[in-house]
Design a protein around this motif. Structure first.
Motif, PDB file in Angstrom:
ATOM      1  N   LYS A 259      -9.753  16.805  -7.753  1.00 21.62           N
ATOM      2  CA  LYS A 259      -9.431  16.217  -7.179  1.00 21.62           C
ATOM      3  C   LYS A 259      -9.676  14.967  -6.267  1.00 21.62           C
ATOM      4  CE  LYS A 259      -5.469  17.389  -9.216  1.00 21.62           C
ATOM      5  NZ  LYS A 259      -4.338  16.330  -9.937  1.00 21.62           N
ATOM      6  N   VAL A 260     -10.905  15.675  -5.761  1.00 22.24           N
ATOM      7  CA  VAL A 260     -11.782  14.798  -4.687  1.00 22.24           C
ATOM      8  C   VAL A 260     -13.115  13.693  -5.540  1.00 22.24           C
ATOM      9  CG1 VAL A 260     -13.732  14.499  -2.940  1.00 22.24           C
ATOM     10  CG2 VAL A 260     -11.532  16.238  -2.954  1.00 22.24           C
ATOM     11  N   ALA A 261     -12.979  14.489  -6.576  1.00 13.34           N
ATOM     12  CA  ALA A 261     -14.465  13.915  -7.073  1.00 13.34           C
ATOM     13  C   ALA A 261     -13.341  11.809  -8.399  1.00 13.34           C
ATOM     14  CB  ALA A 261     -14.576  13.935  -8.575  1.00 13.34           C
ATOM     15  N   THR A 262     -12.102  12.145  -8.618  1.00  9.93           N
ATOM     16  CA  THR A 262     -11.512  11.148  -9.497  1.00  9.93           C
ATOM     17  C   THR A 262     -11.229  10.603  -8.650  1.00  9.93           C
ATOM     18  OG1 THR A 262      -9.582  12.873  -9.308  1.00  9.93           O
ATOM     19  CG2 THR A 262     -11.157  13.177 -11.021  1.00  9.93           C
ATOM     20  N   GLY A 263     -10.611  10.857  -7.151  1.00 11.10           N
ATOM     21  CA  GLY A 263     -10.656   9.554  -5.333  1.00 11.10           C
ATOM     22  C   GLY A 263      -8.494  10.079  -5.698  1.00 11.10           C
ATOM     23  N   HIS A 264      -8.311  10.920  -6.641  1.00 14.10           N
ATOM     24  CA  HIS A 264      -6.725  12.078  -6.781  1.00 14.10           C
ATOM     25  C   HIS A 264      -6.374  11.813  -4.434  1.00 14.10           C
ATOM     26  CE1 HIS A 264      -3.077  12.749  -7.918  1.00 14.10           C
ATOM     27  NE2 HIS A 264      -2.725  13.858  -6.820  1.00 14.10           N
ATOM     28  N   VAL A 265      -7.906  12.689  -4.632  1.00 15.07           N
ATOM     29  CA  VAL A 265      -6.857  12.769  -2.901  1.00 15.07           C
ATOM     30  C   VAL A 265      -7.056  11.417  -1.960  1.00 15.07           C
ATOM     31  CG1 VAL A 265      -8.004  14.808  -1.457  1.00 15.07           C
ATOM     32  CG2 VAL A 265      -7.997  15.220  -3.178  1.00 15.07           C
ATOM     33  N   GLU A 266      -7.772  10.832  -2.296  1.00 14.76           N
ATOM     34  CA  GLU A 266      -8.327   9.382  -1.599  1.00 14.76           C
ATOM     35  C   GLU A 266      -6.641   8.987  -1.586  1.00 14.76           C
ATOM     36  OE1 GLU A 266     -10.384   5.772  -0.434  1.00 14.76           O
ATOM     37  OE2 GLU A 266     -11.161   6.929  -2.142  1.00 14.76           O
ATOM     38  N   ALA A 267      -6.086   9.032  -3.142  1.00 22.67           N
ATOM     39  CA  ALA A 267      -4.759   8.265  -3.538  1.00 22.67           C
ATOM     40  C   ALA A 267      -3.630   8.897  -2.481  1.00 22.67           C
ATOM     41  CB  ALA A 267      -4.354   8.292  -5.108  1.00 22.67           C
ATOM     42  N   LEU A 268      -3.085  10.487  -2.403  1.00 24.51           N
ATOM     43  CA  LEU A 268      -2.560  11.256  -1.998  1.00 24.51           C
ATOM     44  C   LEU A 268      -2.159  10.669  -0.314  1.00 24.51           C
ATOM     45  CD1 LEU A 268      -3.047  14.340  -2.750  1.00 24.51           C
ATOM     46  CD2 LEU A 268      -1.224  12.822  -3.382  1.00 24.51           C
ATOM     47  N   VAL A 269      -3.610  10.651   0.252  1.00 25.01           N
ATOM     48  CA  VAL A 269      -4.200  10.170   1.460  1.00 25.01           C
ATOM     49  C   VAL A 269      -3.147   8.955   1.235  1.00 25.01           C
ATOM     50  CG1 VAL A 269      -5.178   9.140   3.263  1.00 25.01           C
ATOM     51  CG2 VAL A 269      -6.089  11.543   1.765  1.00 25.01           C
ATOM     52  N   ASP A 270      -3.430   7.729   0.930  1.00 25.59           N
ATOM     53  CA  ASP A 270      -2.493   6.715   0.669  1.00 25.59           C
ATOM     54  C   ASP A 270      -1.477   6.173   0.742  1.00 25.59           C
ATOM     55  OD1 ASP A 270      -5.133   4.981   0.144  1.00 25.59           O
ATOM     56  OD2 ASP A 270      -5.528   4.379  -1.019  1.00 25.59           O
ATOM     57  N   LYS A 271      -1.335   7.640  -0.124  1.00 21.97           N
ATOM     58  CA  LYS A 271       0.689   7.725  -0.014  1.00 21.97           C
ATOM     59  C   LYS A 271       1.594   7.953   1.231  1.00 21.97           C
ATOM     60  CE  LYS A 271       4.022  10.585  -2.313  1.00 21.97           C
ATOM     61  NZ  LYS A 271       4.139  11.805  -3.351  1.00 21.97           N
ATOM     62  N   ALA A 272       0.422   9.274   1.362  1.00 21.98           N
ATOM     63  CA  ALA A 272       0.607   9.285   2.938  1.00 21.98           C
ATOM     64  C   ALA A 272       0.682   8.133   3.579  1.00 21.98           C
ATOM     65  CB  ALA A 272       0.302  10.208   3.509  1.00 21.98           C
ATOM     66  N   VAL A 273      -0.320   7.767   3.857  1.00 22.39           N
ATOM     67  CA  VAL A 273       0.175   6.543   4.978  1.00 22.39           C
ATOM     68  C   VAL A 273       0.924   5.911   5.074  1.00 22.39           C
ATOM     69  CG1 VAL A 273      -1.621   4.852   5.770  1.00 22.39           C
ATOM     70  CG2 VAL A 273      -2.917   6.987   5.340  1.00 22.39           C
ATOM     71  N   GLN A 274       1.322   5.053   3.518  1.00 19.81           N
ATOM     72  CA  GLN A 274       2.467   3.744   3.481  1.00 19.81           C
ATOM     73  C   GLN A 274       3.484   5.445   3.922  1.00 19.81           C
ATOM     74  OE1 GLN A 274       1.536   1.049   2.721  1.00 19.81           O
ATOM     75  NE2 GLN A 274      -0.075   1.638   2.606  1.00 19.81           N
ATOM     76  N   GLU A 275       3.521   6.028   3.664  1.00 16.03           N
ATOM     77  CA  GLU A 275       4.793   6.825   4.513  1.00 16.03           C
ATOM     78  C   GLU A 275       5.113   6.699   5.381  1.00 16.03           C
ATOM     79  OE1 GLU A 275       7.109  11.361   3.961  1.00 16.03           O
ATOM     80  OE2 GLU A 275       5.349  11.618   2.649  1.00 16.03           O
ATOM     81  N   VAL A 276       3.968   6.879   6.433  1.00 13.96           N
ATOM     82  CA  VAL A 276       4.167   7.003   7.900  1.00 13.96           C
ATOM     83  C   VAL A 276       4.500   5.462   8.380  1.00 13.96           C
ATOM     84  CG1 VAL A 276       2.324   7.279  10.022  1.00 13.96           C
ATOM     85  CG2 VAL A 276       2.511   8.868   8.070  1.00 13.96           C
ATOM     86  N   LEU A 277       3.466   4.803   7.183  1.00 12.61           N
ATOM     87  CA  LEU A 277       3.619   2.927   8.018  1.00 12.61           C
ATOM     88  C   LEU A 277       5.088   2.595   7.912  1.00 12.61           C
ATOM     89  CD1 LEU A 277       0.128   1.496   6.551  1.00 12.61           C
ATOM     90  CD2 LEU A 277       0.996   2.537   8.661  1.00 12.61           C
ATOM     91  N   ALA A 278       5.622   3.480   6.397  1.00  9.19           N
ATOM     92  CA  ALA A 278       6.853   2.402   6.277  1.00  9.19           C
ATOM     93  C   ALA A 278       7.840   3.282   7.834  1.00  9.19           C
ATOM     94  CB  ALA A 278       7.722   2.978   5.408  1.00  9.19           C
ATOM     95  N   GLU A 279       7.808   3.766   8.316  1.00  4.77           N
ATOM     96  CA  GLU A 279       8.785   4.493   8.999  1.00  4.77           C
ATOM     97  C   GLU A 279       8.562   3.738  10.386  1.00  4.77           C
ATOM     98  OE1 GLU A 279       7.751   8.935  10.263  1.00  4.77           O
ATOM     99  OE2 GLU A 279       8.671   9.575   8.355  1.00  4.77           O
ATOM    100  N   GLY A 280       7.737   3.101  10.803  1.00  2.79           N
ATOM    101  CA  GLY A 280       6.983   1.925  12.126  1.00  2.79           C
ATOM    102  C   GLY A 280       7.839   0.546  11.166  1.00  2.79           C
ATOM    103  N   GLN A 281       8.052   1.174  10.980  1.00  8.30           N
ATOM    104  CA  GLN A 281       8.285  -0.331  10.122  1.00  8.30           C
ATOM    105  C   GLN A 281      10.471  -0.585  10.606  1.00  8.30           C
ATOM    106  OE1 GLN A 281       8.322  -1.125   6.137  1.00  8.30           O
ATOM    107  NE2 GLN A 281       5.777  -2.144   6.604  1.00  8.30           N
TER     108      GLN A 281
END
Length: 281
Positions: A259-281
């Protein structure tokens, strides 16, 4: 990986707390299966139990629905469903109890644990999914903070109060080093940050990436210090019972590695980031 790991911007900006979520009734765990049975025991029980203490964006919990999100919650869910072919049950806990819970079999995996030598004497660890280090956040206009501060020793003064989230790696790393300052241990990340916002505390010891985003939301006053020498640089992974079979931990490690090597963990981080940022709007 150096991707930013933010937290709930809207709740922080408004000074709100997630204490209500943490105070909600704890889920009742199923009867404990023997950890020596490993993943076979989990499959026989029909579900993977994941101990979850809230710390956005690693682990988040909707205070209304009780649903869990965050990239460690997503990883746990994917491991259960994709590898073990069982559903995942999240068991609500606190950072003070998250190690004891996996020791006593209340759940099978503890989410988002810093890999420390002390913890490794008590439980087993997976390989890290993301890196971690501690920085010290404070108000740039605070007259107690020396302008030339370079490390924790420069802030370890009798008139300074340092906030940490009780039971976390920040607490366990910073508290033993503090000789003169007052350490305030608070039950949630929002409460620790609110303590600095309200000037009840002078310094917040927290992960560097979450501090960075907090600064972005409070540019008029918030700054942080990457202490020299470093307080803590570790990896963050899953915690398991010490009796868990090594071959089964290896299966989890291979899952994480891919999951780390394929970039999937980074994609999950991006998803969590967007969820948090959406709460701030």
């Amino acid at each position: 990986m150096t991707h930013p790991l933010p937290f709930a911007l809207r709740r922080l900006a408004l000074g709100g707390l997630v204490a209500a979520a943490l105070a909600a009734p704890l889920a009742t765990p199923a009867a404990a299966q023997s950890p020596e049975e490993g993943w076979a025991g989990v499959q026989a029980a029909g579900k993977l139990r994941c101990g979850a203490a809230v710390f956005p964006p690693y682990v988040m919990r909707d205070p209304v629905t009780g649903d869990y999100s965050g990239f460690f919650a997503d990883l746990c869910r994917e491991f259960g469903e994709e590898v073990l072919n069982v559903p995942v049950e999240f068991v609500d806990t606190t950072w003070d109890n998250i190690v004891a819970g996996v020791q006593t079999g209340k759940w099978d995996l503890s989410l988002a644990l810093n890999r420390t030598p002390t913890r490794a004497l008590a439980i087993a660890f997976s390989d890290p999914a993301v890196p971690y280090e501690i920085t010290l956040l404070y108000n740039k206009d605070n007259p107690k903070i020396p302008a030339d501060a370079k490390g924790l020793a420069d802030l370890d003064k009798e008139d300074i109060t340092i906030a940490v989230v009780s039971g976390t790696a920040m607490d366990k790393s910073v508290s033993p080093l503090v000789k003169n300052a007052k350490v305030v241990r608070l039950p949630s990340s929002d409460e620790a940050r609110l303590a600095v916002m309200s000037r009840r505390a002078d310094v917040l010891a927290d992960p560097s990436d979450t501090n960075r985003l907090f600064i972005a939301a409070n540019k008029d006053w918030a700054v942080d210090l990457a202490p020299q020498p470093a307080i803590s640089k570790q990896g963050i992974g899953f915690g398991l019972n010490a009796a868990f079979p090594a071959k089964d931990i290896a299966a989890l490690n291979i899952f994480i590695e891919e999951k780390v090597a394929t970039g999937h963990v980074e994609a999950l981080v991006d998803k969590a980031v967007q969820e948090v940022l959406a709460e701030g709007q």
